[in-house]
Design an enzyme around this catalytic site. Structure first.
Site, mmCIF file in Angstrom:
data_model
loop_
_atom_site.group_PDB
_atom_site.id
_atom_site.type_symbol
_atom_site.label_atom_id
_atom_site.label_comp_id
_atom_site.label_asym_id
_atom_site.label_seq_id
_atom_site.Cartn_x
_atom_site.Cartn_y
_atom_site.Cartn_z
ATOM 1 N N PHE A 1 0.817 -1.210 0.000
ATOM 2 C CA PHE A 1 0.000 0.000 0.000
ATOM 3 C C PHE A 1 0.851 1.261 0.000
ATOM 4 O O PHE A 1 0.495 2.271 0.589
ATOM 5 C CB PHE A 1 -0.968 -0.001 1.181
ATOM 6 C CG PHE A 1 -1.656 -1.319 1.394
ATOM 7 C CD1 PHE A 1 -2.452 -1.843 0.396
ATOM 8 C CD2 PHE A 1 -1.494 -2.031 2.556
ATOM 9 C CE1 PHE A 1 -3.086 -3.074 0.563
ATOM 10 C CE2 PHE A 1 -2.118 -3.259 2.731
ATOM 11 C CZ PHE A 1 -2.914 -3.787 1.737
ATOM 12 N N GLN B 1 -9.716 -6.244 -5.466
ATOM 13 C CA GLN B 1 -9.074 -4.947 -5.311
ATOM 14 C C GLN B 1 -10.107 -3.863 -4.983
ATOM 15 O O GLN B 1 -9.878 -3.008 -4.125
ATOM 16 C CB GLN B 1 -8.333 -4.571 -6.590
ATOM 17 C CG GLN B 1 -7.103 -5.414 -6.870
ATOM 18 C CD GLN B 1 -5.976 -5.064 -5.921
ATOM 19 O OE1 GLN B 1 -5.334 -4.028 -6.046
ATOM 20 N NE2 GLN B 1 -5.744 -5.912 -4.942
ATOM 21 N N ARG C 1 -9.591 -3.026 -20.120
ATOM 22 C CA ARG C 1 -9.813 -4.481 -20.087
ATOM 23 C C ARG C 1 -9.588 -5.010 -18.669
ATOM 24 O O ARG C 1 -8.560 -4.726 -18.050
ATOM 25 C CB ARG C 1 -8.856 -5.184 -21.052
ATOM 26 C CG ARG C 1 -9.096 -6.697 -21.147
ATOM 27 C CD ARG C 1 -7.951 -7.395 -21.865
ATOM 28 N NE ARG C 1 -7.757 -6.894 -23.211
ATOM 29 C CZ ARG C 1 -8.438 -7.316 -24.270
ATOM 30 N NH1 ARG C 1 -9.384 -8.221 -24.126
ATOM 31 N NH2 ARG C 1 -8.180 -6.804 -25.467
ATOM 32 N N ILE C 2 -10.530 -5.753 -18.165
ATOM 33 C CA ILE C 2 -10.360 -6.411 -16.874
ATOM 34 C C ILE C 2 -9.674 -7.750 -17.133
ATOM 35 O O ILE C 2 -10.221 -8.624 -17.811
ATOM 36 C CB ILE C 2 -11.716 -6.606 -16.169
ATOM 37 C CG1 ILE C 2 -12.391 -5.247 -15.952
ATOM 38 C CG2 ILE C 2 -11.532 -7.344 -14.851
ATOM 39 C CD1 ILE C 2 -11.589 -4.269 -15.116
ATOM 40 N N LEU C 3 -8.479 -7.924 -16.595
ATOM 41 C CA LEU C 3 -7.666 -9.099 -16.904
ATOM 42 C C LEU C 3 -8.092 -10.326 -16.109
ATOM 43 O O LEU C 3 -7.933 -11.458 -16.580
ATOM 44 C CB LEU C 3 -6.190 -8.787 -16.646
ATOM 45 C CG LEU C 3 -5.631 -7.616 -17.460
ATOM 46 C CD1 LEU C 3 -4.208 -7.291 -17.032
ATOM 47 C CD2 LEU C 3 -5.686 -7.919 -18.950
ATOM 48 N N ASN C 4 -8.591 -10.122 -14.908
ATOM 49 C CA ASN C 4 -9.111 -11.218 -14.090
ATOM 50 C C ASN C 4 -10.227 -10.638 -13.238
ATOM 51 O O ASN C 4 -9.990 -9.778 -12.386
ATOM 52 C CB ASN C 4 -8.022 -11.828 -13.209
ATOM 53 C CG ASN C 4 -8.533 -12.983 -12.358
ATOM 54 O OD1 ASN C 4 -9.495 -12.854 -11.604
ATOM 55 N ND2 ASN C 4 -7.869 -14.122 -12.456
ATOM 56 N N GLY D 1 -6.240 -1.135 -9.041
ATOM 57 C CA GLY D 1 -6.073 -1.313 -7.601
ATOM 58 C C GLY D 1 -6.482 -0.111 -6.774
ATOM 59 O O GLY D 1 -7.216 -0.242 -5.792
ATOM 60 N N GLU D 2 -6.011 1.063 -7.152
ATOM 61 C CA GLU D 2 -6.297 2.260 -6.369
ATOM 62 C C GLU D 2 -7.609 2.927 -6.763
ATOM 63 O O GLU D 2 -8.224 3.636 -5.950
ATOM 64 C CB GLU D 2 -5.133 3.245 -6.506
ATOM 65 C CG GLU D 2 -3.876 2.730 -5.842
ATOM 66 C CD GLU D 2 -2.612 3.415 -6.344
ATOM 67 O OE1 GLU D 2 -1.840 3.905 -5.514
ATOM 68 O OE2 GLU D 2 -2.405 3.445 -7.577
ATOM 69 N N THR E 1 -1.991 -8.612 -4.843
ATOM 70 C CA THR E 1 -2.901 -8.083 -5.861
ATOM 71 C C THR E 1 -3.237 -9.082 -6.957
ATOM 72 O O THR E 1 -4.159 -8.841 -7.727
ATOM 73 C CB THR E 1 -2.281 -6.831 -6.499
ATOM 74 O OG1 THR E 1 -0.927 -7.134 -6.869
ATOM 75 C CG2 THR E 1 -2.274 -5.675 -5.517
#
Length: 737
Positions: free
Chosen positions: A249, A632, A622-625, A698-699, A477
């Site tokens: 973080f 996240q 694009r959302i990879l997973n 993530g953020e 992550t």
């Protein structure tokens, strides 16, 4: 580009948008899927080695020694400590760090501990045969320090302006004077701690002139340089291993005190040394988020269109530190208003160093901006969603450059529909269930999108397995998962047949984990390395790339279908990829966007606030997973609850010392504080960002979340609290009961 051993590196610099969208045309159909983490079983079984858990023979143990007052160190009074059982030595030198390096910034850390700049600063290290002996010896530490007075109040000094954030465009004072509706308010946020689960820890091992450091770090290619610079070593003689990190973080972006201290002591003793920080040491001497004072001014016409926007912020840091929390980072581009005044001022004080903590900038700037927009919506008498949509600029309002993909309005519309926003209570204090006042609030989310140079190597074996190698880190992550998915998609493999090796500077230098850059940057490097491998397969089969399909471990071209083993024979193919940010990072205003909708209940007797439900809708390329991305965002919204209601560093007003320096007194949300959280992703591709069309996630899940909660508190109670966090004592005086 050809490497030293003759291999080719597939290099891409993003100087123009990449609209090939090749991942959309691959056949394996694993990209984006909510796959489990391959490292999960290792972690839950306790077999994934964290920094302090590597089994190193003949390892001594060190405990850091800290200063209880500011001033000049005259003596460490070593003799008393060195006489205690098991003690091997007390170490201190000009190589020690005042506080951690900043990691992504690239500057050398501030060294030297002869002058104590803040209470809790590390000034020494005691090393013993066992941890218990070292800890016992640390209690006898009684350094001689000549006290010196230092200013610790950020509002008691003349601040330094940060020109990089300064904007003075048009006539904001005139816009405020002529506005049909205006907001002119000051908000304050308290400091935050990263509060990662794993404390900072390092084990230093020397082999002649070469140093290996097993540590908990996020940005290995930068950390290697910082470590080498601090110790006067050549980078080639430094190796850092950081395979698993228990959260960072921002706190583990840069090389930190325990790593340098362990290396100095190990060199002096001629044997390995392990140093693990206590929770109190982490809170006192690792980066804090600065407190802020933010002056917001909004001017609008009768319909609610912004004619002026002002965001002037005061933050703090130690002298000689380059980092300045970029509070107005999203304010620069999120909304229009031709008359603008944005500034950032730094007060140089002697509290522990401020640095990157959990989405620096937007984490504290976005909630305040969104609170001010909520205040304006009430002043105009317009729906808060409608006000925001009315003020979306067509291009960057300060630079004029075009936006990349921007689905901010779509996020708000989708969130409003799913949440039932149209049916909310519209009158502050107008909805009640017994003692509980019920309120609804919303806020926007935005986070600048950044990438970093990254390299990766991918090896495809004749047995139909692949190996991905880069020094990228996984700080919880999902890097192991996502990078494996990219390779599996490109090479037509079951993800279980892809091994991902991370966290070792002997591997190609990746981007590191920080600023939400990792998945896009290293994922792109892996993508390019796989393109290199696919080209080699085409050469072996004598086909064109457009005619090649890889799926389920087989190669198909024309009317031929064969296993990869048959296609490769006895060979293995190695591809290397290098991704570089290019002109598109300057030519397009790139950001991820989202919207939060929240319901709270505030007890009219006690002032207790409970978040009852919360929805986040996001567009991040694009959302990879889907599973790791959702995790996240769940974490980000949980941080938002902490920012809004519980988290604040408390400093002793006399000397700046952090008073609540552990998780018993610094209150992060726990399970009972967190209600049902729902996450929705919108379909999006960001061609200007990288060749895999993703943006940082993530953020983004955090930025603005606290604002939705505090806006809901106002809707519930009619009480507008402008000092974060909104603890019950700040609400009680204004409640109806």
């Amino acid at each position: 580009m050809r490497t030293g051993d003759g291999r080719m590196t597939k290099t891409l610099t993003m100087d123009k948008p990449d609209d090939r969208r090749r991942l959309d045309h691959m056949a394996q159909a694993v990209i984006g899927k909510p796959l489990d983490r391959p490292d999960g079983p290792l972690k839950v079984s306790g077999t994934a080695p964290y920094a302090a858990e590597y089994e190193i023979e003949n390892c001594a143990h060190g405990v850091l020694l800290r200063a209880a007052t500011m001033g000049t160190v005259k003596s460490l009074n070593r003799a008393k400590i060195e006489a205690l059982p098991g003690v091997l030595g007390v170490f201190s030198s000009d190589e020690f760090l005042r506080n951690p390096a900043q990691g992504m910034a690239g500057e050398a850390p501030v060294q030297g501990v002869g002058e104590v700049a803040y209470v809790g600063e590390v000034i020494g290290l005691v090393v013993a045969e066992t941890f218990e002996q070292a800890r016992h010896a640390s209690y006898a530490f009684a350094p001689e320090i000549e006290p010196a007075g230092h200013i610790v109040d950020p509002e008691a000094v003349e601040p330094e302006p940060q020109d990089s954030e300064a904007v003075d465009q048009g006539d904001l004072a005139g816009a405020m004077r002529d506005a049909s509706h205006s907001v002119d308010v000051v908000y304050r946020t308290e400091g935050h701690a990263a509060a990662a689960m794993e404390p900072h820890a390092s084990i230093a091992v020397w082999d002649g002139p070469k140093l290996t450091l097993y540590g908990a770090y996020q940005m290995l290619k930068f950390n290697r340089k910082e470590l080498a610079d601090s110790l006067g070593l050549d980078e080639a003689d430094v190796r850092i291993v950081s395979r698993y990190v228990g959260g960072g973080f921002g706190s583990k972006l840069g090389i930190s005190q325990e790593g340098i201290a362990a290396a100095v002591a190990a060199r002096g003793l001629g044997r390995p040394v392990s140093v693990v920080m206590t929770r109190q040491q982490v809170f006192e001497s690792i980066m804090r988020r600065t407190e802020t004072k933010q002056h917001m001014r909004l001017a609008a016409d009768a319909e609610g269109r912004l004619t002026g926007l002002g965001h002037e912020s005061l933050i703090s840091n130690l002298p000689d530190e380059e980092f300045a929390e970029p509070v107005p980072q999203s304010t620069h581009f999120l909304y229009g208003g031709e008359n603008r005044k944005i500034s950032l001022n730094v007060a140089r004080i002697h509290r522990p160093a401020a640095g990157s903590v959990r989405a620096p900038g937007e984490a504290v700037g976005m909630p305040v901006l969104e609170n001010a927009m909520d205040e304006l919506a009430h002043a105009v008498g317009i729906d808060p969603v409608e006000l925001r949509k009315k003020n979306l600029p067509e291009c960057h309002p300060e630079t004029g450059i075009p936006f990349g993909t921007r689905k901010y309005a779509e996020c708000m519309d989708e969130g409003a529909k799913r949440f039932g926003w149209a049916d909310r209570n519209r009158v502050p204090g107008g909805l009640r269930e017994g003692e509980w006042l019920i309120g609804h609030g919303m806020a926007g989310a935005s986070r600048v999108n950044m990438t970093e140079t990254a390299k990766a190597r991918v090896t495809l074996s004749a047995n139909g397995t692949a190996t991905v190698e880069t020094d990228m880190t996984d700080i919880g992550t999902g890097s192991y998962t996502v990078l494996g998915q990219v390779a599996a998609e490109m090479l037509g493999l079951d993800p279980a047949k892809v091994e991902v090796k991370l966290g070792d500077t002997d591997l190609p230098p990746g981007s590191g984990s920080g600023g939400s850059i990792g998945a896009s940057s290293c994922g792109s490097a892996v993508f390019l390395a796989c393109e290199d491998v696919r080209t080699q397969i085409c050469e072996a089969l004598g086909c064109e790339e457009a005619d090649l399909t890889l799926k389920d471990g087989e190669a198909v071209t024309g009317n031929r279908r064969m296993s990869l083993a048959d296609a490769l024979g006895a060979d293995e193919l190695t591809g290397e990829g290098e991704f570089n940010p290019g002109e598109t990072s300057e030519d397009y205003a790139q950001a991820g966007y989202g919207a939060y909708f929240c319901e709270v209940a505030v007890n009219s007797v006690t002032g207790e606030t409970r978040v009852r439900r919360m929805l986040g809708v996001y567009a991040a390329g694009r959302i990879l997973n889907e599973k790791t991305a959702r995790s996240q965002c769940l974490g980000g919204m949980t941080w938002g609850i902490g920012t809004a209601l519980t988290e604040e560093l408390v400093h002793d007003e006399r000397n700046g010392k952090i008073v609540n320096r552990d998780l018993a007194e610094y209150h992060v949300p726990v399970n009972l504080d967190v209600p049902q959280l729902n996450v929705v992703f919108l379909e999006e591709r960001e061609d200007a960002a990288c060749p895999i069309q993703s943006k940082g996630i993530g953020e983004l899940g955090f930025c603005g979340a606290a604002g939705a909660i505090t806006n809901a508190i106002y809707n519930a109670t009619g009480v507008r609290v402008r000092d974060y966090p909104v603890t019950l004592d700040k609400l009680l005086a204004g409640l109806p009961d």
